[in-house]
Write a protein that holds these residues in place. Structure first.
Motif: not given
Ligand code: ASP
Length: 501
Positions: A399-400, A436-440, A482-486
């Motif tokens: 989740m960038d 935190a982003a990895i855990g979200a 942006v998460n999905v685009w990454g």
């Protein structure tokens, strides 16, 4: 090929859907709210496919690799790619927030005093019987109900009011109050003018109950949560990550069984094909689904005027997040795509548009996953062997956008509280925002909850989250896109690295 043409031909209808959605939501908020249920149907039809699709595609991915060593190689490349790009996005966030400094008001003295913070002077207020009028516009904001506003005359407390429990939206510019109490809780009569305000923020509803968890608790939860105690419960609760682990384990074992596993593998292949077909049908509803979701949420915000008020109240912060996301999504990721994924960024992004717009309208990477896979396989022609593995994993751990947002939000809250973060503290923000982003989870506002980890790591008050709530629904959409685009760029990069071998 037929499949490809159909999906691509939806791009224009989706754009028309978005335009209609914005116009209806902006000008006719009440009508927009009443058609939101159509969007909910669209989300449900995507959500119901997540678990069947994740499990079958993971199993198909692993069993089609033939050799388990391939999984190890592709798996480690994927994780390394995800970590590096997430790190880059956090760095962009930190640079932008340090340059724009959205939490520092022009006049240092007129900082709002938030619980345990500094004296807020020069915020002049006037009182009549039922209202306080505050001269400064800048704190117009929407907080959770029930926070305290403490009125100060220089440094002496004149009165305390609790904001109405029932309403969560009002302007701090004029605040209607029924009763004044002093520090001891006695009914007070404040002077009719004063020069200081203290706002005692409550813990935002979204993070209530989570604020006491330490980083080790969260890490432990994350690792223990990787193995589902009950597969069916994990399915029922739409928990993607533990099901990925289960499917990998199952598929790994299946591929060692030889002949006996063949009927099982071909059954799962068939199921996977059927689920992909189902997505194809659901995708046809995307123009209406995306449009009504956007209309409904804009309507909830009160149309264009309500949204503008929300945006202005936290304008600089919102701009910092959006600018960071734009740099990462429109410059860094396309460069990675071009040079490492060997794809044309404009064509690739155009082919991903149905998924990207769905990400924006649903604020959920997980709900978007079926469409991301569809667009990657049928529009961008990425090998299903790669997509089946890289995208489900990416939807939950990569989740960038969320990582960037967490870094900006944490530093913004520090700035508002007047806390100067040192370089070691910024490094902690960097590391914890990535974590935190990895855990979200890939669900709406999950990033807001894991922001607690970042704030706690550098001793910032969790109450600060209440300050950024008002605009979070919008920023959530931007970061989810942006998460999905990454993830999509990741699929191209991993595929190209495999081709080179
Ligand atoms: N809504 C985001 C997602 O699904 C997570 C977040 O809240 O940042 O990707």
């Amino acid at each position: 090929m037929k499949n490809n043409q159909k999906t691509n031909s939806l791009i224009i209808p989706i754009i028309i859907g978005i335009i209609f959605g914005i116009l209806i939501g902006g000008f006719l908020p009440n009508i927009a709210k009443s058609i939101q249920f159509i969007g909910t149907l669209f989300i449900n039809s995507l959500s119901m496919l997540i678990i069947p699709l994740v499990m079958t595609s993971m199993i198909v991915a692993v069993t089609s690799m033939g050799d388990i060593r391939q999984l190890k190689r592709i798996g480690s490349k994927t994780i390394i790619y995800y970590l590096i790009t997430t790190g880059i996005s956090v760095l962009i966030g930190l640079i932008i927030v340090s340059i724009i400094q959205p939490g520092i008001v022009d006049n240092q003295d007129s900082r709002v005093l938030i619980r345990g913070g500094q004296v807020l002077d020069e915020v002049v207020y006037n009182i009549d019987e039922n209202n306080i009028y505050i001269e400064k516009e800048q704190f117009r904001n929407k907080f959770d109900p029930g926070y305290k506003v403490i009125l100060l005359d220089q440094n002496n407390i004149q009165g305390i009011i609790e904001t109405p429990k029932a309403s969560s939206q009002y302007s701090l510019n004029t605040l209607t109050v029924k009763e004044w109490t002093n520090e001891k809780g006695e009914v007070a009569t404040p002077k009719n003018q004063g020069r200081g305000l203290q706002i005692d923020l409550g813990i935002a509803q979204t993070v209530k109950g989570k604020e006491k968890r330490s980083i080790t608790d969260v890490l432990e939860e994350m690792f223990v949560g990787l193995l589902p105690p009950n597969v069916f419960q994990a399915m029922a609760e739409n928990k993607v990550l533990p099901l990925i682990v289960f499917s990998l384990f199952f598929a790994g074992v299946l591929s060692t069984l030889g002949e006996v596993s063949e009927p099982v593998i071909s059954l799962i292949n068939g199921l996977n094909e059927a689920f992909m077909k189902m997505i194809h049908v659901v995708l046809l509803a995307a123009p209406v689904g995306v449009g009504t979701l956007i209309a409904g949420r804009l309507g909830e915000a009160g149309g264009f005027s309500g949204f503008a008020a929300e945006f202005v109240s936290l304008g600089k912060y919102a701009i910092a997040v959006i600018l960071g996301l734009a740099i990462h999504g429109l410059i860094i990721l396309p460069l990675i795509l071009k040079f490492m994924g060997r794809r044309k960024p404009v064509v690739y992004i155009k082919n991903m548009l149905p998924a990207l717009t769905t990400a924006f309208s649903t604020s959920s990477s997980s709900a978007t996953l079926p469409l991301s896979m569809e667009c990657a396989i049928f529009n961008n022609r990425i090998s299903p062997r790669i997509v089946n593995f890289v995208l489900p994993l990416g939807a939950t751990v990569n989740m960038d956008g969320t990582a960037l947002y967490e870094a900006v939000a944490a530093v913004f809250i520090a700035q508002i509280y007047g806390v100067n973060l040192s370089i070691p503290e910024l490094i902690i923000v960097f590391l914890t925002a990535t974590l935190a982003a990895i855990g979200a989870a890939g669900i709406p506002q999950a990033g807001l909850v894991t922001l607690v980890i970042v704030l706690k790591a550098v001793n910032l008050p969790v109450e600060g989250i209440s300050l950024i709530l008002v605009i979070d629904w919008f920023l959530d959409r931007c970061r989810t896109t942006v998460n999905v685009w990454g993830d999509a760029v990741g699929a191209a990069v991993i595929e190209s690295s495999e081709d080179k071998r």
